[in-house]
Motif scaffolding. Structure first.
Motif, PDB file in Angstrom:
ATOM      1  N   PHE A   9      50.060  38.838  42.389  1.00 38.66           N
ATOM      2  CA  PHE A   9      49.198  39.218  43.516  1.00 38.66           C
ATOM      3  C   PHE A   9      47.752  38.777  43.291  1.00 38.66           C
ATOM      4  CE2 PHE A   9      52.545  42.660  43.645  1.00 38.66           C
ATOM      5  CZ  PHE A   9      53.224  42.120  44.733  1.00 38.66           C
ATOM      6  N   PRO A  10      47.506  37.467  43.261  1.00 41.11           N
ATOM      7  CA  PRO A  10      46.151  36.969  42.960  1.00 41.11           C
ATOM      8  C   PRO A  10      45.087  37.465  43.939  1.00 41.11           C
ATOM      9  CG  PRO A  10      47.606  35.167  43.688  1.00 41.11           C
ATOM     10  CD  PRO A  10      48.469  36.357  43.437  1.00 41.11           C
ATOM     11  N   ARG A  11      45.469  37.699  45.213  1.00 42.17           N
ATOM     12  CA  ARG A  11      44.466  38.148  46.182  1.00 42.17           C
ATOM     13  C   ARG A  11      43.994  39.566  45.915  1.00 42.17           C
ATOM     14  NH1 ARG A  11      46.307  37.789  51.890  1.00 42.17           N
ATOM     15  NH2 ARG A  11      48.350  38.185  50.957  1.00 42.17           N
ATOM     16  N   MET A  12      44.832  40.346  45.233  1.00 43.26           N
ATOM     17  CA  MET A  12      44.450  41.709  44.861  1.00 43.26           C
ATOM     18  C   MET A  12      43.291  41.649  43.853  1.00 43.26           C
ATOM     19  SD  MET A  12      47.272  44.473  43.701  1.00 43.26           S
ATOM     20  CE  MET A  12      46.699  46.070  43.183  1.00 43.26           C
ATOM     21  N   ALA A 112      49.169  40.696  34.122  1.00 36.84           N
ATOM     22  CA  ALA A 112      49.543  41.884  34.898  1.00 36.84           C
ATOM     23  C   ALA A 112      51.027  41.779  35.234  1.00 36.84           C
ATOM     24  CB  ALA A 112      48.702  41.970  36.170  1.00 36.84           C
ATOM     25  N   GLY A 113      51.800  42.744  34.792  1.00 39.45           N
ATOM     26  CA  GLY A 113      53.236  42.747  35.092  1.00 39.45           C
ATOM     27  C   GLY A 113      53.507  43.471  36.397  1.00 39.45           C
ATOM     28  N   ARG A 114      54.711  43.245  36.921  1.00 32.62           N
ATOM     29  CA  ARG A 114      55.229  43.983  38.086  1.00 32.62           C
ATOM     30  C   ARG A 114      56.660  44.382  37.755  1.00 32.62           C
ATOM     31  NH1 ARG A 114      52.584  46.302  42.588  1.00 32.62           N
ATOM     32  NH2 ARG A 114      50.506  46.038  41.726  1.00 32.62           N
ATOM     33  N   GLU A 142      47.804  45.004  37.896  1.00 31.21           N
ATOM     34  CA  GLU A 142      46.619  44.453  38.567  1.00 31.21           C
ATOM     35  C   GLU A 142      45.437  45.420  38.541  1.00 31.21           C
ATOM     36  OE1 GLU A 142      49.672  44.106  39.719  1.00 31.21           O
ATOM     37  OE2 GLU A 142      49.939  41.926  39.685  1.00 31.21           O
ATOM     38  N   LEU A 143      45.662  46.679  38.912  1.00 34.10           N
ATOM     39  CA  LEU A 143      44.548  47.638  38.867  1.00 34.10           C
ATOM     40  C   LEU A 143      44.043  47.825  37.439  1.00 34.10           C
ATOM     41  CD1 LEU A 143      45.629  50.215  41.605  1.00 34.10           C
ATOM     42  CD2 LEU A 143      43.786  48.533  41.738  1.00 34.10           C
ATOM     43  N   VAL A 147      40.265  47.201  36.073  1.00 36.10           N
ATOM     44  CA  VAL A 147      39.537  48.213  35.287  1.00 36.10           C
ATOM     45  C   VAL A 147      38.888  47.544  34.072  1.00 36.10           C
ATOM     46  CG1 VAL A 147      39.890  50.195  33.740  1.00 36.10           C
ATOM     47  CG2 VAL A 147      40.864  50.225  36.049  1.00 36.10           C
ATOM     48  N   ILE A 148      39.649  46.717  33.391  1.00 36.52           N
ATOM     49  CA  ILE A 148      39.132  46.059  32.184  1.00 36.52           C
ATOM     50  C   ILE A 148      38.020  45.072  32.543  1.00 36.52           C
ATOM     51  CG2 ILE A 148      39.772  44.390  30.382  1.00 36.52           C
ATOM     52  CD1 ILE A 148      42.388  46.057  30.111  1.00 36.52           C
TER      53      ILE A 148
END
Ligand code: 9D3
Length: 263
Positions: A9-12, A112-114, A142-143, A147-148
């Motif tokens: 989700f690159p746009r996120m 970022a995993g899903r 992603e979130l 944060v990082i």
């Protein structure tokens, strides 16, 4: 500092980076954040990035081939030796100390995993460390990656205005923040503490430090136990503890007295 995020989700990621201190840090060229979508590395017609877990069970697992290809593509845009971090609920807990460590690096890759997570061989072959952001269940990395990025961005020299410095951040001090007030002086019948209107800056400083110590003691004793306090804060804490102990002793003496009297 250069950061690359490998994500479905690159746009996120891109959307969140437009705002606030991170947005300004990027605009000023203090940091750059790129993304790499594993789906662009999937070789089949359906661009498949997930598959069923060996051994059965619910959910899907991120397939290794497109994921490792995406990590390697992102890595090519980073300085050699940039750590590759997998955001995962199984990782060590991310804190301000790690933020400081990461902020000192020239490059960083975040995966970022899903779904249920990534094929473990990707972790073995393409990841240097795993980080979690806390003990709660999210739907993906992603979130946590954002944060990082935000925690790191604040620590880059020039990211905060001249008026502020990250060294003043309360977690850097090892204390929670003191209470803040602005106008009006009375709001819904509640006054601003008078010391803040006094203009006595030494007095205000002492009050704020005492408030910070009291709040930390009350709300986050764990933070205080691990804190490396400035001498002034250490003094405020010791005064606070001495006063609390003498009040407890006076209370106990009072209770003993009333017990002796039988009232
Ligand atoms: C409900 C699914 N799970 C039980 C079998 C495990 C699970 C899989 C995938 C739990 C969370 C996730 C997705 N989480 C992250 O990718 C994640 C995360 C988090 O959930 N909490 C705190 N830090 C992080 S960093 C990445």
């Amino acid at each position: 500092m250069k950061i690359e995020v490998v994500t479905l989700f690159p746009r996120m990621i891109a959307g969140a980076l437009e705002f606030g201190i991170v947005g300004r840090a990027i605009a000023r060229g203090l940091m750059s954040v790129g993304t790499e979508d594993p789906r662009l590395h999937a070789s089949d017609a359906h661009r498949t990035v997930d598959d069923r877990p060996y051994g059965g069970g619910p959910g899907m697992v991120m397939k290794p081939e497109p994921l490792l290809a995406a990590i390697r593509a992102a890595q090519l845009r980073l300085p050699p030796g940039s750590p590759r971090v997998y955001l995962s609920a199984q990782g060590r807990r991310f804190g301000q100390a790690q933020a400081c460590e990461l902020a000192a690096l020239p490059g960083l890759l975040l995966l970022a995993g899903r779904y249920e997570g990534v094929d473990e061989r990707v972790v073995e072959l393409g990841i240097d460390r795993e980080l979690s952001v806390g003990d709660y269940v999210l739907s993906g990395g992603e979130l946590p990656a954002l944060v990082i990025i935000e925690a790191v961005a604040r620590l880059l020299p020039g990211a905060l205005g001249d008026e502020r410095s990250s060294a003043e951040d309360s977690f850097a001090h090892g204390l929670l923040d003191w209470p803040h007030y602005t106008r009006p002086e009375v709001f819904e019948g509640r006054r601003v503490p008078t010391v803040l209107l006094s203009g006595d800056h030494a007095d205000i400083r002492r009050w704020r430090l005492a408030q910070a110590v009291a709040r930390t003691l009350e709300r986050r004793p764990d933070v205080l136990a691990n804190a490396r306090l400035a001498p002034e804060a250490r003094r405020a804490l010791n005064e606070f503890r001495t006063r609390a102990a003498s009040e407890a002793a006076a209370g106990a003496a009072g209770a003993a007295g009333s017990k002796d009297r039988g009232d």
